[in-house]
Design a protein around this motif. Structure first.
Motif, PDB file in Angstrom:
ATOM      1  N   LEU A 114       0.819  -1.209   0.000  1.00  0.00           N
ATOM      2  CA  LEU A 114       0.000   0.000   0.000  1.00  0.00           C
ATOM      3  C   LEU A 114       0.854   1.261   0.000  1.00  0.00           C
ATOM      4  CD1 LEU A 114      -2.464  -1.136   2.815  1.00  0.00           C
ATOM      5  CD2 LEU A 114      -2.800  -1.318   0.335  1.00  0.00           C
ATOM      6  N   LYS A 115       0.344   2.310  -0.647  1.00  0.00           N
ATOM      7  CA  LYS A 115       1.010   3.605  -0.600  1.00  0.00           C
ATOM      8  C   LYS A 115       0.736   4.244   0.755  1.00  0.00           C
ATOM      9  CE  LYS A 115       1.039   4.856  -5.473  1.00  0.00           C
ATOM     10  NZ  LYS A 115       0.677   5.886  -6.455  1.00  0.00           N
ATOM     11  N   ALA A 116       1.682   5.052   1.216  1.00  0.00           N
ATOM     12  CA  ALA A 116       1.508   5.793   2.466  1.00  0.00           C
ATOM     13  C   ALA A 116       1.030   7.202   2.155  1.00  0.00           C
ATOM     14  CB  ALA A 116       2.832   5.852   3.221  1.00  0.00           C
ATOM     15  N   ASP A 117       0.129   7.712   2.994  1.00  0.00           N
ATOM     16  CA  ASP A 117      -0.243   9.112   2.843  1.00  0.00           C
ATOM     17  C   ASP A 117       0.770   9.959   3.626  1.00  0.00           C
ATOM     18  OD1 ASP A 117      -0.997   8.857   5.550  1.00  0.00           O
ATOM     19  OD2 ASP A 117      -3.133   8.914   5.105  1.00  0.00           O
ATOM     20  N   LEU A 118       0.687  11.275   3.465  1.00  0.00           N
ATOM     21  CA  LEU A 118       1.654  12.162   4.109  1.00  0.00           C
ATOM     22  C   LEU A 118       1.611  12.015   5.623  1.00  0.00           C
ATOM     23  CD1 LEU A 118       3.775  14.404   4.013  1.00  0.00           C
ATOM     24  CD2 LEU A 118       1.912  16.063   3.931  1.00  0.00           C
ATOM     25  N   GLU A 119       0.421  11.920   6.176  1.00  0.00           N
ATOM     26  CA  GLU A 119       0.281  11.795   7.621  1.00  0.00           C
ATOM     27  C   GLU A 119       0.960  10.529   8.141  1.00  0.00           C
ATOM     28  OE1 GLU A 119      -3.653  11.148   9.941  1.00  0.00           O
ATOM     29  OE2 GLU A 119      -3.537  13.292   9.447  1.00  0.00           O
ATOM     30  N   GLY A 120       0.729   9.407   7.478  1.00  0.00           N
ATOM     31  CA  GLY A 120       1.327   8.141   7.898  1.00  0.00           C
ATOM     32  C   GLY A 120       2.833   8.146   7.782  1.00  0.00           C
ATOM     33  N   PHE A 121       3.343   8.702   6.678  1.00  0.00           N
ATOM     34  CA  PHE A 121       4.788   8.717   6.501  1.00  0.00           C
ATOM     35  C   PHE A 121       5.445   9.675   7.492  1.00  0.00           C
ATOM     36  CE2 PHE A 121       8.948   9.425   4.776  1.00  0.00           C
ATOM     37  CZ  PHE A 121       9.314   8.148   4.388  1.00  0.00           C
ATOM     38  N   THR A 122       4.820  10.817   7.733  1.00  0.00           N
ATOM     39  CA  THR A 122       5.373  11.784   8.677  1.00  0.00           C
ATOM     40  C   THR A 122       5.391  11.212  10.090  1.00  0.00           C
ATOM     41  OG1 THR A 122       4.586  13.603   7.304  1.00  0.00           O
ATOM     42  CG2 THR A 122       5.157  14.139   9.556  1.00  0.00           C
ATOM     43  N   PHE A 123       4.333  10.475  10.459  1.00  0.00           N
ATOM     44  CA  PHE A 123       4.315   9.852  11.778  1.00  0.00           C
ATOM     45  C   PHE A 123       5.438   8.823  11.898  1.00  0.00           C
ATOM     46  CE2 PHE A 123       3.129   6.617  14.854  1.00  0.00           C
ATOM     47  CZ  PHE A 123       2.971   7.415  15.983  1.00  0.00           C
TER      48      PHE A 123
END
Length: 106
Positions: free
Chosen positions: A67-76
């Motif tokens: 799955l691709k990560a969204d900005l929020e998930g990657f930043t966390f």
């Protein structure tokens, strides 16, 4: 010159289970690296921007898919990866965050 840092003990940015680990390229079995330009690669031929990279930590959440990560998930996940800041330094981290914002249109 870009600085590549291996993703070691990095939480899955595409999954709420927050499993972490040492990321390995599914195609080649090599470690995965990240640079301050928001580019990821394995030590063979897989390379791409963070926004296009796909993740699978083995959690049932993925249902076997990458799955691709969204900005929020990657930043966390990035905020939990203290070793990246330590190895890259504050300028490296700041540039990465700026590049991620550009990739995700923020």
């Amino acid at each position: 010159m870009v600085k590549w840092i291996q993703l070691v003990d990095f939480q899955c940015p595409a999954c709420p289970d927050k499993r972490g680990g040492n990321w390995i390229c599914a195609s080649h079995g090599n470690p995965v690296y990240l640079n301050e330009n928001g580019v990821m690669e394995c030590s063979t031929t897989c390379t791409g921007k963070v926004i296009n990279w796909r993740w699978n930590c083995g959690s049932s959440y993925h249902n076997g898919e990458y799955l691709k990560a969204d900005l929020e998930g990657f930043t966390f996940a990035l905020s939990q990866a203290v070793q990246l800041m330590t190895k890259g330094g504050s300028e490296w981290t700041a540039k990465l965050i700026t590049e991620l914002g550009k990739q995700y249109g923020q």
